[in-house]
Design a protein around this motif. Structure first.
Motif, PDB file in Angstrom:
ATOM      1  N   VAL A 155      11.581   2.669  61.867  1.00 47.08           N
ATOM      2  CA  VAL A 155      11.748   1.264  62.254  1.00 47.08           C
ATOM      3  C   VAL A 155      12.244   0.432  61.076  1.00 47.08           C
ATOM      4  O   VAL A 155      13.062  -0.488  61.241  1.00 47.08           O
ATOM      5  CB  VAL A 155      10.418   0.719  62.804  1.00 47.08           C
ATOM      6  N   ASN A 156      11.796   0.758  59.867  1.00 48.06           N
ATOM      7  CA  ASN A 156      12.241   0.010  58.690  1.00 48.06           C
ATOM      8  C   ASN A 156      13.730   0.231  58.423  1.00 48.06           C
ATOM      9  O   ASN A 156      14.452  -0.712  58.071  1.00 48.06           O
ATOM     10  CB  ASN A 156      11.414   0.439  57.480  1.00 48.06           C
ATOM     11  N   LEU A 157      14.212   1.464  58.587  1.00 47.33           N
ATOM     12  CA  LEU A 157      15.647   1.720  58.415  1.00 47.33           C
ATOM     13  C   LEU A 157      16.472   0.969  59.447  1.00 47.33           C
ATOM     14  O   LEU A 157      17.553   0.452  59.139  1.00 47.33           O
ATOM     15  CB  LEU A 157      15.922   3.226  58.520  1.00 47.33           C
ATOM     16  N   LYS A 158      15.979   0.890  60.658  1.00 51.10           N
ATOM     17  CA  LYS A 158      16.718   0.187  61.706  1.00 51.10           C
ATOM     18  C   LYS A 158      16.775  -1.317  61.433  1.00 51.10           C
ATOM     19  O   LYS A 158      17.815  -1.954  61.642  1.00 51.10           O
ATOM     20  CB  LYS A 158      16.060   0.449  63.061  1.00 51.10           C
ATOM     21  N   ASN A 159      15.695  -1.884  60.951  1.00 56.78           N
ATOM     22  CA  ASN A 159      15.647  -3.335  60.765  1.00 56.78           C
ATOM     23  C   ASN A 159      16.316  -3.788  59.474  1.00 56.78           C
ATOM     24  O   ASN A 159      16.937  -4.855  59.439  1.00 56.78           O
ATOM     25  CB  ASN A 159      14.193  -3.808  60.782  1.00 56.78           C
ATOM     26  N   THR A 160      16.210  -3.004  58.417  1.00 61.51           N
ATOM     27  CA  THR A 160      16.730  -3.439  57.117  1.00 61.51           C
ATOM     28  C   THR A 160      18.173  -3.006  56.875  1.00 61.51           C
ATOM     29  O   THR A 160      18.988  -3.794  56.391  1.00 61.51           O
ATOM     30  CB  THR A 160      15.836  -2.887  55.996  1.00 61.51           C
ATOM     31  N   GLN A 161      18.510  -1.764  57.219  1.00 57.26           N
ATOM     32  CA  GLN A 161      19.851  -1.250  56.950  1.00 57.26           C
ATOM     33  C   GLN A 161      20.783  -1.340  58.155  1.00 57.26           C
ATOM     34  O   GLN A 161      21.953  -0.983  58.047  1.00 57.26           O
ATOM     35  CB  GLN A 161      19.768   0.204  56.480  1.00 57.26           C
TER      36      GLN A 161
END
Length: 323
Positions: A155-161
């Motif tokens: 989820v962090n990769l989807k939201n930040t990158q």
């Protein structure tokens, strides 16, 4: 398609440019010189409603643009139309982590069987964990990340990158597998090194299960035998079967006793046996002689018919030659 007057000259000009119309119509040039007027846009006029009756609670003598809907009117209309009763339903709670976690356990079902320390999780402060733009690799959460760390990393990769959820999931699971493989190799190497220096470990769950199984099998052995033979017989699952020796020679029993006749002995069995000879009975009256006589008479009749046909043919040929 119906068009407004101001669109007709432009539509005809496009047809002429596309060579759909070869010659312009007669009214085309006057219409370009004197285009039709533009119609004003349609305007909605506000019309006031008549005043409500005096019996109504809103009767103030003024005009209302909207009529109030009495209570129960909507339910009555739904009942007449056959609609179901309107029920207020709460909004569905949706978390993106749930879908990622569900897909993760479909791909790695055995991760659910790994033991998790609940006491250690209470002592770790979640605010100190790395997150956001600084979290670029799963290894930053530790060399042995948990399933929840992997889900949060997706989820962090989807939201930040700004990666799609599929690419983020693929990258996170690939790093997760690499870290678990590295941890497993390190564990095996540490165990081998410890055994080399004389360390002794407890028997694992599989070995303890095998010990209990052998003990249960030993209890089923008969009491007449000694414990050593009983345990040995209980452990034997099957016995080795003797192997037969195959050779390229046949025994005398398998060879035929008669001499080779080339199939004559076999064909002799299919011949019609000779008729039975009885004393005092004429040979001409038996069935074989009758069959033979009938066959000879038929052959003689066929020969005579062929000869007569040939004679007739010669006579016809001679008569035609004389004529």
């Amino acid at each position: 398609m119906r068009r407004i007057p101001s669109q007709i000259p432009s539509a005809v000009s496009r047809l002429l440019q596309g060579h759909v119309l070869q010659t312009p119509p007669t009214w085309y040039t006057p219409a370009l010189s004197h285009p039709p007027p533009q119609l004003p846009p349609y305007q909605v006029k506000q019309r006031a409603r008549p005043p409500l009756p005096s019996s109504s609670s809103h009767s103030t003598g003024q005009f209302y643009d909207t009529a109030p809907v009495p209570s129960g009117e909507l339910e009555r209309r739904d009942k007449l139309r056959g609609y179901k009763q309107r029920k207020s339903k709460p909004a569905k709670v949706f978390y993106e982590e749930d879908n990622v976690r569900r897909q993760f356990f479909k791909d790695f079902p055995y991760e659910a069987l790994r033991p998790v320390s609940l006491v250690e999780g209470q002592e770790i402060d979640m605010r100190e964990k790395i997150n956001g733009l600084e979290w670029e690799r799963l290894e930053q959460r530790g060399e042995y990340p948990s399933v929840e760390d992997c889900v949060e990393f997706v989820v962090n990769l989807k939201n930040t990158q700004g990666l799609p959820i599929t690419e983020a999931y693929e990258q996170a699971t690939e790093e997760f597998v690499q870290l678990r493989a590295r941890h497993q190799l390190a564990t095996v190497g540490a165990e081998l090194e410890a055994r080399h220096y004389g360390a002794q470990f407890k028997r694992d769950a599989f070995e303890r299960h095998f010990d209990l199984e052998e003990k249960a099998l030993d209890s089923l052995a008969p009491k007449s035998r000694s414990p050593a033979t009983a345990s040995l017989s209980a452990r034997v699952k099957h016995r080795a079967q003797p192997r037969y020796q195959w050779t390229n020679s046949l025994s005398q029993e398998a060879l035929p006793q008669d001499t080779f006749t080339g199939g004559e002995a076999y064909m002799a069995r299919w011949r019609i046996p000779a008729p039975v000879q009885v004393e005092g009975v004429k040979k001409e009256g038996d069935l074989v002689s009758l069959l033979g006589g009938a066959g000879s008479e038929a052959k003689e009749g066929e020969q005579q018919a062929v000869q007569s046909d040939e004679l007739d043919f010669l006579k016809a040929a001679l008569n035609s030659a004389k004529a």
